[in-house]
Design an enzyme around this catalytic site. Structure first.
Site, PDB file in Angstrom:
ATOM      1  CB  SER A 189      -0.909   0.016   1.239  1.00 45.80           C
ATOM      2  OG  SER A 189      -0.165   0.338   2.406  1.00 45.80           O
TER       3      SER A 189
ATOM      4  CB  SER B 259       0.273   3.485   4.606  1.00 46.70           C
ATOM      5  OG  SER B 259       1.219   2.470   4.895  1.00 46.70           O
TER       6      SER B 259
ATOM      7  CE  LYS C  54       0.574   1.629   8.773  1.00 42.50           C
ATOM      8  NZ  LYS C  54      -0.020   2.128   7.509  1.00 42.50           N
TER       9      LYS C  54
ATOM     10  CB  SER D 239      -1.117   6.150   7.077  1.00 40.65           C
ATOM     11  OG  SER D 239      -0.571   5.196   7.976  1.00 40.65           O
TER      12      SER D 239
END
Length: 267
Positions: A67, A69, A124, A231
């Site tokens: 993704s 994010s 993250k 996100s």
């Protein structure tokens, strides 16, 4: 799918066949006869599976970024390597830490098991460590009462998963003594309040239309994506317990669409 568990089961199966052959089956075969296929194949695969299992469990593990994010740091399609021993040696499958090494630090990019579904791996940036007070208001991050320094960079444009072309403001943020780029859409709220779920230690957080403030509980981390407005992170599903930590992302080793990214370090 729990790949580590699958690898462990294959390791036990092939190793068991090899051990059984060494202790019993070999003695029963005529000296000039070949091994049956169901013995030959597991014995051949066992050392390969053993090496892969040890590498993935204790040294490095590959991941693919699914993704956007973490744009602009990581792009969809990046294949990355994650250091498995930076944050301590853990028992495979159980993920229980047996030898502490280092702890995650603010600013590091970390892979972890998603708290709401530990079978999924998320990636993250660490913005809050145990005991930190993390605040995000009007698109500015504050940690322990200190505003995180930012510098404006050229705007950033990209196509999202729906092939919509998005133009965002890009800033150079300095967190934990190192700089990295983040992108924000100034027209979006700091947090989508409707998306905030109930999660463990939810009482440590306060939300309003301007943003939020959270105190990170002991043994947990607060994670945010560099693509701040696209996100799903700790703002919505809460803190990451230490037991869910997988490792530190450190290298982009492949990208089929952008060869120039190959060999790029992750900061």
């Amino acid at each position: 799918m729990n790949f580590a568990l699958v690898m462990l089961l294959l390791l036990v199966f092939t190793g068991g066949i090899a051990l059984l052959d060494r202790l019993a089956l070999r003695k029963r075969r005529p000296a000039d006869s070949r091994e049956p296929w169901w013995v030959e194949y597991p014995k051949s695969f066992f050392p390969v599976i053993l090496v892969v299992f040890l590498l993935r469990s204790f040294l490095v593990e590959p991941f693919k970024i699914p993704s956007g994010s973490m744009i602009p740091t990581l792009l969809v399609g990046d294949f990355i390597l994650v250091n498995k021993f930076t944050y301590g040696i853990r028992v495979p499958v159980l993920n229980t830490k047996v030898i502490p090494v280092n702890t995650p630090q603010r600013g590091e990019v970390m892979v972890f098991r998603y708290p709401e579904n530990p079978s999924l791996d998320y990636i993250k940036r660490v913005v809050g460590t145990p005991g930190d007070v993390v605040e995000y208001r009007n698109k500015r991050l504050t940690v322990n009462g200190v505003l995180v320094p930012v510098e404006a960079e050229p705007d950033y444009s990209y196509a999202d998963s729906g092939l919509n072309f998005i133009s965002a403001r890009r800033f150079r943020e300095t967190l934990g003594g190192q700089g990295h780029s983040v992108i924000v859409n100034l027209d979006s709220p700091p947090v989508q309040l409707a998306g905030v779920r109930s999660f463990p230690h939810r009482a440590n957080c306060e939300y309003n239309e301007e943003g939020f403030v959270c105190k990170v509980p002991a043994g947990h981390y607060f994670m945010m994506g560099d693509n701040r407005d696209s996100s799903s992170d700790s703002r919505y599903w809460g803190f990451v317990p230490d037991a869910n930590v997988v490792g530190k992302a450190f290298l982009i080793w492949w990208n089929f669409g952008e060869f120039k990214r190959i060999g790029t370090g992750i900061r």
